[in-house]
Design a protein around this motif. Structure first.
Motif, PDB file in Angstrom:
ATOM      1  N   ARG A  85       0.836  -1.198   0.000  1.00  0.00           N
ATOM      2  CA  ARG A  85       0.000   0.000   0.000  1.00  0.00           C
ATOM      3  C   ARG A  85       0.869   1.246   0.000  1.00  0.00           C
ATOM      4  O   ARG A  85       2.059   1.188   0.295  1.00  0.00           O
ATOM      5  CB  ARG A  85      -0.941   0.009   1.200  1.00  0.00           C
ATOM      6  CG  ARG A  85      -0.238   0.057   2.531  1.00  0.00           C
ATOM      7  CD  ARG A  85      -1.210  -0.119   3.684  1.00  0.00           C
ATOM      8  NE  ARG A  85      -0.448  -0.133   4.925  1.00  0.00           N
ATOM      9  CZ  ARG A  85      -0.850   0.414   6.047  1.00  0.00           C
ATOM     10  NH1 ARG A  85      -2.025   1.001   6.092  1.00  0.00           N
ATOM     11  NH2 ARG A  85      -0.113   0.357   7.125  1.00  0.00           N
ATOM     12  N   VAL A  86       0.243   2.356  -0.327  1.00  0.00           N
ATOM     13  CA  VAL A  86       0.870   3.672  -0.248  1.00  0.00           C
ATOM     14  C   VAL A  86       0.323   4.312   1.016  1.00  0.00           C
ATOM     15  O   VAL A  86      -0.884   4.270   1.265  1.00  0.00           O
ATOM     16  CB  VAL A  86       0.521   4.532  -1.485  1.00  0.00           C
ATOM     17  CG1 VAL A  86       1.160   5.909  -1.389  1.00  0.00           C
ATOM     18  CG2 VAL A  86       0.947   3.828  -2.761  1.00  0.00           C
ATOM     19  N   ILE A  87       1.209   4.868   1.830  1.00  0.00           N
ATOM     20  CA  ILE A  87       0.777   5.412   3.118  1.00  0.00           C
ATOM     21  C   ILE A  87       1.255   6.855   3.286  1.00  0.00           C
ATOM     22  O   ILE A  87       2.256   7.259   2.699  1.00  0.00           O
ATOM     23  CB  ILE A  87       1.296   4.560   4.298  1.00  0.00           C
ATOM     24  CG1 ILE A  87       2.820   4.419   4.242  1.00  0.00           C
ATOM     25  CG2 ILE A  87       0.625   3.191   4.308  1.00  0.00           C
ATOM     26  CD1 ILE A  87       3.422   3.701   5.428  1.00  0.00           C
ATOM     27  N   VAL A  88       0.504   7.601   4.064  1.00  0.00           N
ATOM     28  CA  VAL A  88       0.922   8.940   4.474  1.00  0.00           C
ATOM     29  C   VAL A  88       0.945   8.921   5.991  1.00  0.00           C
ATOM     30  O   VAL A  88      -0.079   9.052   6.648  1.00  0.00           O
ATOM     31  CB  VAL A  88      -0.033  10.044   3.960  1.00  0.00           C
ATOM     32  CG1 VAL A  88       0.429  11.412   4.449  1.00  0.00           C
ATOM     33  CG2 VAL A  88      -0.106  10.023   2.448  1.00  0.00           C
ATOM     34  N   HIS A  89       2.124   8.647   6.509  1.00  0.00           N
ATOM     35  CA  HIS A  89       2.358   8.611   7.950  1.00  0.00           C
ATOM     36  C   HIS A  89       3.827   8.931   8.140  1.00  0.00           C
ATOM     37  O   HIS A  89       4.680   8.201   7.666  1.00  0.00           O
ATOM     38  CB  HIS A  89       2.031   7.226   8.516  1.00  0.00           C
ATOM     39  CG  HIS A  89       2.449   7.072   9.948  1.00  0.00           C
ATOM     40  ND1 HIS A  89       1.781   7.704  10.962  1.00  0.00           N
ATOM     41  CD2 HIS A  89       3.464   6.395  10.514  1.00  0.00           C
ATOM     42  CE1 HIS A  89       2.373   7.397  12.107  1.00  0.00           C
ATOM     43  NE2 HIS A  89       3.409   6.609  11.857  1.00  0.00           N
ATOM     44  N   ASP A  90       4.122  10.015   8.792  1.00  0.00           N
ATOM     45  CA  ASP A  90       5.495  10.490   8.907  1.00  0.00           C
ATOM     46  C   ASP A  90       6.102  10.653   7.512  1.00  0.00           C
ATOM     47  O   ASP A  90       7.194  10.203   7.235  1.00  0.00           O
ATOM     48  CB  ASP A  90       6.330   9.553   9.778  1.00  0.00           C
ATOM     49  CG  ASP A  90       7.641  10.212  10.216  1.00  0.00           C
ATOM     50  OD1 ASP A  90       7.672  11.463  10.276  1.00  0.00           O
ATOM     51  OD2 ASP A  90       8.608   9.490  10.482  1.00  0.00           O
ATOM     52  N   GLY A  91       5.332  11.277   6.629  1.00  0.00           N
ATOM     53  CA  GLY A  91       5.730  11.467   5.246  1.00  0.00           C
ATOM     54  C   GLY A  91       4.987  10.493   4.354  1.00  0.00           C
ATOM     55  O   GLY A  91       4.162   9.715   4.793  1.00  0.00           O
ATOM     56  N   LEU A  92       5.291  10.547   3.063  1.00  0.00           N
ATOM     57  CA  LEU A  92       4.691   9.639   2.085  1.00  0.00           C
ATOM     58  C   LEU A  92       5.587   8.419   1.980  1.00  0.00           C
ATOM     59  O   LEU A  92       6.799   8.546   1.800  1.00  0.00           O
ATOM     60  CB  LEU A  92       4.570  10.333   0.726  1.00  0.00           C
ATOM     61  CG  LEU A  92       3.941   9.537  -0.402  1.00  0.00           C
ATOM     62  CD1 LEU A  92       2.448   9.356  -0.143  1.00  0.00           C
ATOM     63  CD2 LEU A  92       4.144  10.255  -1.718  1.00  0.00           C
ATOM     64  N   GLY A  93       5.012   7.250   2.102  1.00  0.00           N
ATOM     65  CA  GLY A  93       5.805   6.033   2.061  1.00  0.00           C
ATOM     66  C   GLY A  93       5.159   4.964   1.201  1.00  0.00           C
ATOM     67  O   GLY A  93       3.953   4.979   0.962  1.00  0.00           O
ATOM     68  N   ILE A  94       5.978   4.035   0.772  1.00  0.00           N
ATOM     69  CA  ILE A  94       5.529   2.892   0.000  1.00  0.00           C
ATOM     70  C   ILE A  94       5.795   1.667   0.865  1.00  0.00           C
ATOM     71  O   ILE A  94       6.953   1.303   1.106  1.00  0.00           O
ATOM     72  CB  ILE A  94       6.320   2.762  -1.333  1.00  0.00           C
ATOM     73  CG1 ILE A  94       6.380   4.093  -2.093  1.00  0.00           C
ATOM     74  CG2 ILE A  94       5.765   1.631  -2.174  1.00  0.00           C
ATOM     75  CD1 ILE A  94       5.065   4.669  -2.488  1.00  0.00           C
ATOM     76  N   GLU A  95       4.741   1.040   1.356  1.00  0.00           N
ATOM     77  CA  GLU A  95       4.897  -0.152   2.194  1.00  0.00           C
ATOM     78  C   GLU A  95       4.925  -1.380   1.295  1.00  0.00           C
ATOM     79  O   GLU A  95       4.034  -1.592   0.476  1.00  0.00           O
ATOM     80  CB  GLU A  95       3.756  -0.261   3.195  1.00  0.00           C
ATOM     81  CG  GLU A  95       3.949  -1.407   4.163  1.00  0.00           C
ATOM     82  CD  GLU A  95       2.830  -1.520   5.174  1.00  0.00           C
ATOM     83  OE1 GLU A  95       2.485  -2.658   5.526  1.00  0.00           O
ATOM     84  OE2 GLU A  95       2.295  -0.477   5.599  1.00  0.00           O
ATOM     85  N   LEU A  96       5.953  -2.188   1.468  1.00  0.00           N
ATOM     86  CA  LEU A  96       6.124  -3.391   0.662  1.00  0.00           C
ATOM     87  C   LEU A  96       5.468  -4.595   1.341  1.00  0.00           C
ATOM     88  O   LEU A  96       5.143  -4.556   2.533  1.00  0.00           O
ATOM     89  CB  LEU A  96       7.610  -3.652   0.424  1.00  0.00           C
ATOM     90  CG  LEU A  96       8.389  -2.497  -0.214  1.00  0.00           C
ATOM     91  CD1 LEU A  96       9.860  -2.851  -0.356  1.00  0.00           C
ATOM     92  CD2 LEU A  96       7.786  -2.122  -1.560  1.00  0.00           C
ATOM     93  N   PHE A 107       9.334  13.705  -0.052  1.00  0.00           N
ATOM     94  CA  PHE A 107       8.068  13.563   0.673  1.00  0.00           C
ATOM     95  C   PHE A 107       8.313  13.072   2.096  1.00  0.00           C
ATOM     96  O   PHE A 107       7.544  12.271   2.629  1.00  0.00           O
ATOM     97  CB  PHE A 107       7.136  12.595  -0.060  1.00  0.00           C
ATOM     98  CG  PHE A 107       6.648  13.104  -1.373  1.00  0.00           C
ATOM     99  CD1 PHE A 107       5.556  13.945  -1.435  1.00  0.00           C
ATOM    100  CD2 PHE A 107       7.285  12.749  -2.557  1.00  0.00           C
ATOM    101  CE1 PHE A 107       5.089  14.420  -2.655  1.00  0.00           C
ATOM    102  CE2 PHE A 107       6.823  13.213  -3.776  1.00  0.00           C
ATOM    103  CZ  PHE A 107       5.735  14.044  -3.832  1.00  0.00           C
ATOM    104  N   GLY A 108       9.380  13.545   2.710  1.00  0.00           N
ATOM    105  CA  GLY A 108       9.739  13.112   4.056  1.00  0.00           C
ATOM    106  C   GLY A 108       8.833  13.684   5.129  1.00  0.00           C
ATOM    107  O   GLY A 108       7.976  14.536   4.880  1.00  0.00           O
ATOM    108  N   GLY A 109       9.026  13.207   6.337  1.00  0.00           N
ATOM    109  CA  GLY A 109       8.210  13.638   7.464  1.00  0.00           C
ATOM    110  C   GLY A 109       8.604  15.017   7.980  1.00  0.00           C
ATOM    111  O   GLY A 109       9.711  15.480   7.770  1.00  0.00           O
ATOM    112  N   SER A 110       7.644  15.644   8.656  1.00  0.00           N
ATOM    113  CA  SER A 110       7.906  16.937   9.276  1.00  0.00           C
ATOM    114  C   SER A 110       6.983  17.097  10.476  1.00  0.00           C
ATOM    115  O   SER A 110       5.938  16.459  10.564  1.00  0.00           O
ATOM    116  CB  SER A 110       7.669  18.077   8.282  1.00  0.00           C
ATOM    117  OG  SER A 110       6.290  18.221   8.010  1.00  0.00           O
TER     118      SER A 110
END
Length: 175
Positions: A85-96, A107-110
């Protein structure tokens, strides 16, 4: 097959603005300062290259079958079938599928994003979600997730030639 590119506009501008500034300084030093050799303008141009890598080259690219995340120099590529899935938690991430996460510098966290829910990432999130649903992939249930790490030397070499070519020509004409 041409890749689609997802960039964060503000991050791109924050990277490209100093790149243009450093390049203007390198040209000025090469053209107008006394002959101190080639090192000063070439060293200043190195900052141009770095900020180009950071602001423009660092992006998320995808095709119908693969997803790539480029962070400055290194590109991580996976098949869409390996993306859970694609997630938006502590930035934009791609969960494998195996639980690992690919993150993007752009798209890092802030801290502000943590409190606001990353509203500026929502367009990229929706684009990647839509692409993931449309992805042409063969279903693989089980098996190891294959992440391929690479360096896109062609794009980087082209950028270096575009930056250093005119500068070296100017230095050669000066000397």
């Amino acid at each position: 097959m041409r890749a689609n590119v997802v960039r964060r506009p503000l991050f791109t501008w924050i990277g490209l603005t100093p790149a243009v500034g450093f390049y203007a300084c390198a040209i000025y030093v090469a053209a107008f300062l006394p002959e101190d050799g080639y090192a000063p303008p070439l060293a200043i141009a190195a900052f141009t290259f770095f900020f180009w890598l950071l602001g423009w080259h660092s992006a998320i690219r995808f095709t119908a079958t693969h997803l790539s995340v480029t962070n400055i120099v290194v590109t991580s590529t996976v098949e869409w079938s390996d993306v859970r899935r694609v997630i938006v938690h502590d930035g934009l991430g791609i969960e494998l599928r195996d639980g690992r996460e690919l993150g993007s510098i752009a798209f890092g966290g802030s801290l502000i994003g943590t409190f606001s829910g990353y509203p500026t990432y929502q367009t990229a999130y929706r684009t990647l979600q839509k692409a993931r649903k449309k992805a042409q992939h063969r279903e693989r249930h089980g098996g190891p997730v294959r992440v391929r790490w690479s360096i896109d030397w062609r794009r980087q070499l082209t950028a270096a030639a575009a930056i250093y070519g005119p500068l070296l020509l100017l230095l050669a004409l000066r000397g």
